[in-house]
Design an enzyme around this catalytic site. Structure first.
Site, PDB file in Angstrom:
ATOM      1  N   SER A  75       0.797  -1.401   0.060  1.00 42.16           N
ATOM      2  CA  SER A  75      -0.157   0.085  -0.162  1.00 42.16           C
ATOM      3  C   SER A  75       0.980   1.320  -0.051  1.00 42.16           C
ATOM      4  O   SER A  75       0.319   2.253  -0.151  1.00 42.16           O
ATOM      5  CB  SER A  75      -1.154  -0.019   1.377  1.00 42.16           C
ATOM      6  OG  SER A  75      -0.377   0.349   2.335  1.00 42.16           O
TER       7      SER A  75
ATOM      8  N   LYS B  12      -5.695   4.677   8.396  1.00 40.93           N
ATOM      9  CA  LYS B  12      -4.630   5.549   7.851  1.00 40.93           C
ATOM     10  C   LYS B  12      -5.249   7.063   8.068  1.00 40.93           C
ATOM     11  O   LYS B  12      -4.052   7.803   8.054  1.00 40.93           O
ATOM     12  CB  LYS B  12      -4.426   5.101   6.525  1.00 40.93           C
ATOM     13  CG  LYS B  12      -3.904   3.559   6.811  1.00 40.93           C
ATOM     14  CD  LYS B  12      -3.656   3.102   5.074  1.00 40.93           C
ATOM     15  CE  LYS B  12      -2.894   1.679   5.248  1.00 40.93           C
ATOM     16  NZ  LYS B  12      -2.636   0.872   4.101  1.00 40.93           N
TER      17      LYS B  12
END
Length: 374
Positions: free
Chosen positions: A259, A304
């Site tokens: 990611s 996140k």
């Protein structure tokens, strides 16, 4: 005292006893469950790393991105990559009390433990898979950055894994680079498939490979018909191997998965170009990337975003394919842009650096919802 009053007191007394009994049982159950492990784990914001900065490794600061053999330029601000940490393991699970508090915490998510730790995958296998994904992601991010900058590099097909029952078993190993098939170069998976199709399954193909130690060898493998494609195949999963014109080293310990690819690509571009890509501001983001610059979905986007906000970022680049998880979950103080390509991210950063109209940039509120990835 009336007869009515005499009869009512026992009834009230029985109701009171039942109420106290229920309360005591509930308290005991609550106390027991607060210590019992649950079949869930908790996802929460993890450490944040500035791709333009460094990480302490072995007692010294090591740059996350180092470039040798090309002109680099000063940077400022941040281009943060985000991580998600997991509270709980199969051996040490969170209690029900911890889960209950997490259900009411917007920065956390309660997920089934099998979704993070599949029962048929060991912890060691999981760590190895995540480490391999990180390595592949780093190579793709370098390729994407150089593609965006029109810097030429060469591409080859590499062996990602070998099917122990496939044609290449005991001949090829993971990491081998396929240079040619029957004298024809195979720089893409499509070219490899075309060469194998031309060879067929009745005769061995002459394949030149480069091993990880740099030595080359010619091997003979007779393709077999793939159950997936119904075409001649070697029984391997293919990856890409890149030869870049200069050295780009990415060093980040204890972080796995793909990611961080987009943010690594942006960090590389910032270091290779004059000026400050982010205008010296604090920008964070997430998303997988491939050599063509396409940004893919990731898991844990809500955690996140909170990690980015808590680390001081005011701008966030999110994969457009994660927008259905973004809408309604953006923490206060963070502005999120939806990006589908590296070019989209560059446009957003240029607008931020120039002090332009960021309201005109694509946001998740304006992007049709799609299924998220992980």
């Amino acid at each position: 005292m009336s007869l009515f009053e005499t009869e009512e007191r026992p009834r009230a007394s029985r109701r009171a006893r039942r109420g106290w009994t229920i309360l005591v049982v509930a308290l005991v159950l609550g106390l027991v469950m607060s210590f019992l492990p649950a079949p869930y784990v908790i996802e929460q914001p993890g450490p944040v790393y500035n791709t333009l900065g460094s990480q302490e490794q072995g007692g010294k600061d090591v740059p996350l991105i180092s470039i040798d053999g090309a002109q680099t330029y000063p940077t400022a601000g941040t281009l943060d990559l985000l991580t998600v940490s997991v509270r709980g393991t199969p051996e040490s699970r969170p209690s029900w009390a911890e889960l209950l508090s997490s259900w009411f915490d917007s920065s956390r998510a309660v997920v089934p433990i099998d979704a993070i730790y599949p029962p048929d995958v060991t912890t060691e296998q999981r760590d190895q898979q995540n480490a391999a994904l990180m390595v592949d992601s780093q190579q793709e991010s370098i390729a994407a950055a150089l593609t965006d900058l029109d810097i030429a590099y060469t591409t080859n097909v590499a062996v990602g894994a070998v099917d122990p029952k496939g044609a290449a078993a005991n001949t090829l190993v993971a990491g081998d680079v396929i240079l040619s098939v029957n004298g024809e170069t195979a720089t893409t998976v499509d070219e490899l498939r075309a060469a194998l199709a031309a060879n067929g399954t009745d005769a061995p193909a002459s394949i030149v490979v480069r091993h990880e130690d740099g030595t080359e060898a010619t091997v003979s493998i007779t393709p077999t018909v793939s159950e997936q494609t119904d075409a001649p195949a070697l029984g391997i999963s293919a990856a890409y191997d890149y030869d870049f014109p200069f050295d780009v080293e990415i060093q980040l310990n204890d972080v796995g998965g793909p990611s961080a690819g987009m943010m690594f690509a942006l960090g590389i571009i910032d270091m290779l170009t004059p000026g400050e890509l982010n205008g010296g501001q604090n920008v964070a983001g997430t998303g997988t990337i491939d050599a063509a610059g396409d940004v893919g979905p990731i898991g844990g986007i809500r955690q996140k975003m909170y990690g980015a906000r808590d680390a001081g970022a005011t701008w966030f680049l999110a994969p457009a394919t994660n927008c259905d998880e973004v809408v309604g979950n953006v923490p206060d103080g963070l502005t999120v842009f939806a990006v589908a390509t590296l070019s989209d991210s560059m446009t957003a950063l240029q607008t931020i650096a120039d002090g332009g109209d960021t309201a005109a940039l694509p946001s998740c509120d304006s992007v049709p919802a799609t299924s998220p990835g992980s």
